[in-house]
Design a protein around this motif. Structure first.
Motif, PDB file in Angstrom:
ATOM      1  N   ARG A 195      19.481  -5.881   6.397  1.00 22.87           N
ATOM      2  CA  ARG A 195      18.578  -4.504   7.025  1.00 22.87           C
ATOM      3  C   ARG A 195      19.032  -4.165   8.332  1.00 22.87           C
ATOM      4  O   ARG A 195      19.985  -4.818   9.082  1.00 22.87           O
ATOM      5  N   ILE A 196      18.687  -3.012   8.922  1.00 27.44           N
ATOM      6  CA  ILE A 196      18.905  -2.618  10.307  1.00 27.44           C
ATOM      7  C   ILE A 196      17.735  -2.889  11.141  1.00 27.44           C
ATOM      8  O   ILE A 196      16.658  -2.499  10.835  1.00 27.44           O
ATOM      9  N   GLY A 197      18.235  -3.339  12.359  1.00 29.16           N
ATOM     10  CA  GLY A 197      17.136  -3.763  13.353  1.00 29.16           C
ATOM     11  C   GLY A 197      17.508  -2.800  14.563  1.00 29.16           C
ATOM     12  O   GLY A 197      18.472  -2.257  14.695  1.00 29.16           O
ATOM     13  N   ARG A 198      16.826  -3.095  15.466  1.00 28.67           N
ATOM     14  CA  ARG A 198      17.219  -2.393  16.706  1.00 28.67           C
ATOM     15  C   ARG A 198      17.004  -3.370  18.117  1.00 28.67           C
ATOM     16  O   ARG A 198      16.092  -4.308  18.113  1.00 28.67           O
ATOM     17  N   ASN A 199      18.041  -3.047  18.846  1.00 30.55           N
ATOM     18  CA  ASN A 199      17.904  -3.974  20.085  1.00 30.55           C
ATOM     19  C   ASN A 199      17.150  -3.302  20.926  1.00 30.55           C
ATOM     20  O   ASN A 199      16.767  -2.227  21.285  1.00 30.55           O
ATOM     21  N   PRO A 200      15.915  -4.155  21.149  1.00 27.84           N
ATOM     22  CA  PRO A 200      14.945  -3.991  22.285  1.00 27.84           C
ATOM     23  C   PRO A 200      15.001  -3.338  23.429  1.00 27.84           C
ATOM     24  O   PRO A 200      14.431  -2.372  23.947  1.00 27.84           O
ATOM     25  N   LYS A 201      16.192  -3.820  24.049  1.00 27.63           N
ATOM     26  CA  LYS A 201      16.502  -3.303  25.403  1.00 27.63           C
ATOM     27  C   LYS A 201      17.233  -1.840  25.352  1.00 27.63           C
ATOM     28  O   LYS A 201      16.779  -1.080  26.167  1.00 27.63           O
ATOM     29  N   THR A 202      17.943  -1.750  24.311  1.00 29.13           N
ATOM     30  CA  THR A 202      18.677  -0.486  24.435  1.00 29.13           C
ATOM     31  C   THR A 202      18.470   0.507  23.394  1.00 29.13           C
ATOM     32  O   THR A 202      18.502   1.810  23.186  1.00 29.13           O
ATOM     33  N   GLY A 203      17.482   0.235  22.497  1.00 30.53           N
ATOM     34  CA  GLY A 203      17.070   1.164  21.197  1.00 30.53           C
ATOM     35  C   GLY A 203      18.137   1.095  20.387  1.00 30.53           C
ATOM     36  O   GLY A 203      18.154   1.814  19.114  1.00 30.53           O
ATOM     37  N   GLU A 204      19.381   0.650  20.414  1.00 31.39           N
ATOM     38  CA  GLU A 204      20.613   0.571  19.623  1.00 31.39           C
ATOM     39  C   GLU A 204      20.213   0.089  18.328  1.00 31.39           C
ATOM     40  O   GLU A 204      19.779  -1.209  18.268  1.00 31.39           O
ATOM     41  N   GLU A 205      20.783   0.598  17.154  1.00 35.03           N
ATOM     42  CA  GLU A 205      20.465   0.113  15.821  1.00 35.03           C
ATOM     43  C   GLU A 205      21.767  -0.776  15.571  1.00 35.03           C
ATOM     44  O   GLU A 205      22.841  -0.603  15.892  1.00 35.03           O
ATOM     45  N   VAL A 206      21.317  -2.113  15.030  1.00 36.35           N
ATOM     46  CA  VAL A 206      22.136  -3.164  14.599  1.00 36.35           C
ATOM     47  C   VAL A 206      21.936  -3.645  13.458  1.00 36.35           C
ATOM     48  O   VAL A 206      20.906  -3.809  12.995  1.00 36.35           O
ATOM     49  N   PRO A 207      22.952  -4.024  12.453  1.00 36.40           N
ATOM     50  CA  PRO A 207      22.800  -4.629  11.403  1.00 36.40           C
ATOM     51  C   PRO A 207      22.411  -6.253  11.367  1.00 36.40           C
ATOM     52  O   PRO A 207      22.783  -6.693  12.202  1.00 36.40           O
ATOM     53  N   ILE A 208      21.318  -6.450  10.708  1.00 38.29           N
ATOM     54  CA  ILE A 208      20.917  -7.901  10.651  1.00 38.29           C
ATOM     55  C   ILE A 208      21.452  -8.332   9.243  1.00 38.29           C
ATOM     56  O   ILE A 208      21.187  -7.930   8.232  1.00 38.29           O
ATOM     57  N   LEU A 209      22.262  -9.413   9.430  1.00 38.87           N
ATOM     58  CA  LEU A 209      22.927  -9.881   8.116  1.00 38.87           C
ATOM     59  C   LEU A 209      21.903 -10.742   7.132  1.00 38.87           C
ATOM     60  O   LEU A 209      21.003 -11.071   7.669  1.00 38.87           O
ATOM     61  N   PRO A 210      22.385 -10.804   5.813  1.00 35.18           N
ATOM     62  CA  PRO A 210      21.564 -11.513   5.035  1.00 35.18           C
ATOM     63  C   PRO A 210      21.507 -12.989   5.403  1.00 35.18           C
ATOM     64  O   PRO A 210      22.444 -13.416   6.018  1.00 35.18           O
ATOM     65  N   ARG A 211      20.455 -13.508   5.054  1.00 36.28           N
ATOM     66  CA  ARG A 211      20.124 -14.831   5.366  1.00 36.28           C
ATOM     67  C   ARG A 211      19.303 -15.426   4.720  1.00 36.28           C
ATOM     68  O   ARG A 211      18.236 -14.885   4.019  1.00 36.28           O
ATOM     69  N   LYS A 212      19.232 -16.972   4.730  1.00 37.97           N
ATOM     70  CA  LYS A 212      18.151 -17.673   4.093  1.00 37.97           C
ATOM     71  C   LYS A 212      16.976 -18.314   5.098  1.00 37.97           C
ATOM     72  O   LYS A 212      17.668 -18.348   6.189  1.00 37.97           O
ATOM     73  N   VAL A 213      15.946 -18.212   4.675  1.00 37.66           N
ATOM     74  CA  VAL A 213      14.896 -18.393   5.846  1.00 37.66           C
ATOM     75  C   VAL A 213      13.998 -19.631   5.126  1.00 37.66           C
ATOM     76  O   VAL A 213      13.754 -19.731   3.833  1.00 37.66           O
ATOM     77  N   LEU A 214      13.332 -20.667   5.951  1.00 29.83           N
ATOM     78  CA  LEU A 214      12.686 -21.648   5.542  1.00 29.83           C
ATOM     79  C   LEU A 214      11.235 -21.053   5.557  1.00 29.83           C
ATOM     80  O   LEU A 214      10.672 -20.521   6.696  1.00 29.83           O
ATOM     81  N   VAL A 215      10.400 -21.256   4.497  1.00 30.56           N
ATOM     82  CA  VAL A 215       9.006 -20.933   4.309  1.00 30.56           C
ATOM     83  C   VAL A 215       8.109 -22.141   3.999  1.00 30.56           C
ATOM     84  O   VAL A 215       8.517 -22.669   3.232  1.00 30.56           O
TER      85      VAL A 215
END
Length: 96
Positions: A63-83
């Motif tokens: 998905r696309i996220g944002r750098n909170p400091k600059t507001g720049e869009e950055v891709p967040i790579l696919p990953r596994k998360v523990l739930v």
């Protein structure tokens, strides 16, 4: 609310106190249980512990996220998360 951390050593000591195995046997038992849980999760299996909760691994897509400091869009790579999903029994103990 106080913030405390429970370590492997604390858990092994609790097993030692409750079960009566030697300290070494208690530590080995704990390591075996944790290894089994880890191995199951690595294989994408669900680990259910009655009256406690369940652990599972979920795949998150890119998905696309944002750098909170600059507001720049950055891709967040696919990953596994523990739930972790607590059981109703555990929720009841926590809220009591």
């Amino acid at each position: 609310m106080s913030e405390a951390t429970i370590t492997r050593a604390d858990l092994a000591e609790a097993v030692y106190q409750e079960v009566g195995l030697s300290r070494n046997e208690s530590a080995q038992l704990l390591e075996t249980v944790l290894d089994e849980i880890s191995s199951a999760l690595i294989k994408d299996e669900v680990v259910k512990i009655s009256s406690f909760g369940s652990f599972s691994v979920r795949q998150k897509g890119q998905r696309i996220g944002r750098n909170p400091k600059t507001g720049e869009e950055v891709p967040i790579l696919p990953r596994k998360v523990l739930v972790f999903r607590p059981s109703q029994v555990l929720k009841g103990h926590i809220n009591a």
